[in-house]
Design a protein around this motif. Structure first.
Motif, PDB file in Angstrom:
ATOM      1  N   THR A  83       0.866  -1.177   0.000  1.00 39.38           N
ATOM      2  CA  THR A  83       0.000   0.000   0.000  1.00 39.38           C
ATOM      3  C   THR A  83       0.908   1.234   0.000  1.00 39.38           C
ATOM      4  OG1 THR A  83      -0.042   0.269   2.394  1.00 39.38           O
ATOM      5  CG2 THR A  83      -1.658  -1.268   1.458  1.00 39.38           C
ATOM      6  N   ARG A  84       0.315   2.407   0.079  1.00 38.84           N
ATOM      7  CA  ARG A  84       1.156   3.608   0.091  1.00 38.84           C
ATOM      8  C   ARG A  84       1.764   3.857   1.472  1.00 38.84           C
ATOM      9  NH1 ARG A  84      -4.195   5.405  -0.672  1.00 38.84           N
ATOM     10  NH2 ARG A  84      -4.981   6.569   1.125  1.00 38.84           N
ATOM     11  N   HIS A  85       1.453   3.013   2.449  1.00 37.30           N
ATOM     12  CA  HIS A  85       1.990   3.189   3.811  1.00 37.30           C
ATOM     13  C   HIS A  85       3.163   2.242   4.052  1.00 37.30           C
ATOM     14  CE1 HIS A  85      -1.509   5.632   4.629  1.00 37.30           C
ATOM     15  NE2 HIS A  85      -2.238   4.678   4.047  1.00 37.30           N
ATOM     16  N   GLU A  86       4.133   2.755   4.787  1.00 41.89           N
ATOM     17  CA  GLU A  86       5.362   1.999   5.080  1.00 41.89           C
ATOM     18  C   GLU A  86       5.048   0.639   5.708  1.00 41.89           C
ATOM     19  OE1 GLU A  86       9.721   2.371   5.660  1.00 41.89           O
ATOM     20  OE2 GLU A  86       8.345   3.819   4.790  1.00 41.89           O
ATOM     21  N   ASN A  87       5.593  -0.422   5.151  1.00 42.45           N
ATOM     22  CA  ASN A  87       5.475  -1.786   5.708  1.00 42.45           C
ATOM     23  C   ASN A  87       4.031  -2.282   5.850  1.00 42.45           C
ATOM     24  OD1 ASN A  87       8.203  -1.796   5.816  1.00 42.45           O
ATOM     25  ND2 ASN A  87       8.369  -1.566   8.035  1.00 42.45           N
TER      26      ASN A  87
END
Ligand SMILES: Cc1cc2nc3c(=O)[nH]c(=O)nc-3n(C[C@H](O)[C@H](O)[C@H](O)COP(=O)(O)OP(=O)(O)OC[C@H]3O[C@@H](n4cnc5c(N)ncnc54)[C@H](O)[C@@H]3O)c2cc1C
Length: 413
Positions: A276-280
């Motif tokens: 996704t566009r979020h880290e990890n």
């Protein structure tokens, strides 16, 4: 040694694949936690056989724990919030934090989106509803069954066509084919449109050979359960005696509230890495939005269908990528769009559709002639999926070596 905390939300097809692959590949000091609301796992493709009485409920459900490798923490709870900024998840059993998060919460059914639909239909889209449908079908002796795909997208593009053919077979076996008619209504232009018009025509012919009346381009707008009438956008209304519906699908509330979804209503991910566009944070399976080459209409892209075969492959890819990243290796694991489906046609026969969904300029999918081997393949997959963890490998090996011929499998004709 400090381990990495990997949290997987949803213990369906995708979530189970990730936790088991991770547990196999990572040393025990890394903590793998699965959060799932249901104690038992029900195998959705078998709902169609449950509907027709070819499976008993206990044959297609299994305690979730038995499908999970040892060394995975299973939390039976509802996920109530996801906070990617804080790397935390709220559940009805307390808060959890993570270093890696995999969201595999599937799709939610929302019949209330169509006026009059909620409370007025039978369905084979949940385990509990399918049992009610099976009982009602046993008493149904005359009239018109309307099987309605209410909106797009929905899980398993083959399921309504399989269900229609199995229903036609069910009534023919009971000598009721002159009294019961099966009608399939869908907003799609032809069956399984993502696979192209040629495959759609082949499925059309399969439906026709079973006496199923197919009504494409019928977008359901409302249901009048008193008058037993369906209204469609720009089409004549239709009457019914029994309504079986595939209700509207949407992403689970918790994902929408965490604003992880985009305008499509699903979680956008990189189509190769499932990031996704979020880290990890990864998302896999039915909950994701992956656009495909090709368009429905000039302004509407085609989307990767929602199917277990993709959730399974996503799970394998994401597990591999997380392990590689933890080992400081540049991961080569990528989802490349392969997919297949055994299309049940009744009487112990099935078709087999397979292809490359990322092919340019449009997905390339072929349909093999219907035969008994594909049906047996579907049964073998069901048996393998539902077998306890330790048994799986040996069962699959025996099945493959025997070509499905010598195993005592409950194949119903
Ligand atoms: C009748 C039918 C026939 C099908 N046939 C086929 C087929 O032949 N081939 C095929 O490839 N696919 C088929 N499918 C589709 C397939 O079942 C799904 O695409 C697949 O299960 C998706 O996997 P998933 O992991 O994304 O979601 P799921 O398997 O649905 O798992 C999601 C999990 O998340 C859990 N969950 C959701 N919200 C929460 C929450 N807030 N807290 C905790 N837990 C939560 C759910 O309980 C569920 O266990 C069929 C589906 C149906 C209904």
């Amino acid at each position: 040694m400090n381990g990495t905390r990997i949290l997987i939300l949803g213990g369906g097809v995708g979530g189970l694949t990730v936790v088991n692959e991770l547990r196999q590949q990572l040393p025990r000091y890394h903590r793998i936690t699965l959060v799932e609301q249901n104690e038992n796992h029900a195998f959705a493709p078998s709902f169609l056989w449950l509907m027709t009485g070819d499976r008993r409920p206990e044959q297609i459900t299994v305690p979730l724990r038995r499908l999970v490798r040892e060394g995975v923490d299973v939390v039976q709870a509802e996920v109530t919030s996801i906070d990617v900024a804080r790397q935390g998840v709220g559940t009805t059993q307390g808060d959890l934090s993570y270093d890696y998060l995999v969201i595999a919460l599937g799709a939610e059914l929302a019949p209330e989106q169509i006026p009059g639909l909620a409370g007025s239909f039978y369905s084979f889209y949940t385990f509990e509803e399918t049992k009610k449908l099976r009982d009602a079908l046993g008493k149904f002796r005359q009239g018109k069954i309307a099987l309605v795909v209410s909106t797009l997208p929905y899980k398993c593009p083959g399921a309504p066509h399989e269900a229609a053919m199995l229903l036609a077979t069910f009534f023919r076996k009971r000598g009721l084919h002159d009294r019961v008619t099966v009608h399939l209504y869908t907003p799609e232009a032809h069956p399984m449109p993502v696979a192209g018009p040629q495959l759609g025509e082949a499925v059309n012919q399969m439906l026709a050979s079973k006496g199923v009346a197919f009504h494409p381009l019928h977008k359901l707008t409302s249901v009048d359960s008193q008058a037993r009438t369906l209204s469609f956008d720009g089409k004549e209304s239709a009457s019914y005696d029994m309504l079986i519906a595939i209700p509207p699908h949407r992403s689970p509330r918790v994902a929408r509230e965490a604003t992880l979804t985009n305008e499509s209503g699903w979680i956008p991910v990189d189509r190769s890495t499932l990031k996704t566009r979020h880290e990890n944070v990864y998302a896999i399976g039915d909950i994701v939005a992956i656009s495909l080459p090709g368009r429905w209409k000039p302004d509407v892209p085609m989307m990767l269908p929602k199917a277990g075969v993709f959730a399974h492959e996503h799970g394998r890819i994401v597990a591999r990528r997380i392990v590689d990243e933890m080992n400081g290796v540049v991961s080569k694991a990528e989802f490349c769009g392969p997919g297949y489906c055994m299309l049940e046609a009744g009487e112990g026969l099935a078709g087999f559709a397979f292809g490359d969904f990322f092919a340019e300029p449009t997905p390339r999918v072929e349909l093999r002639n219907i035969g008994r081997a594909w049906h047996i393949g579907k049964v073998l997959f069901e048996q393998w999926w539902l077998s306890p963890f330790g048994l799986k490998k040996s069962l699959l090996k025996t099945a493959l070596m025997s070509g499905g011929k010598v195993m005592k499998i409950p194949v119903k004709i």
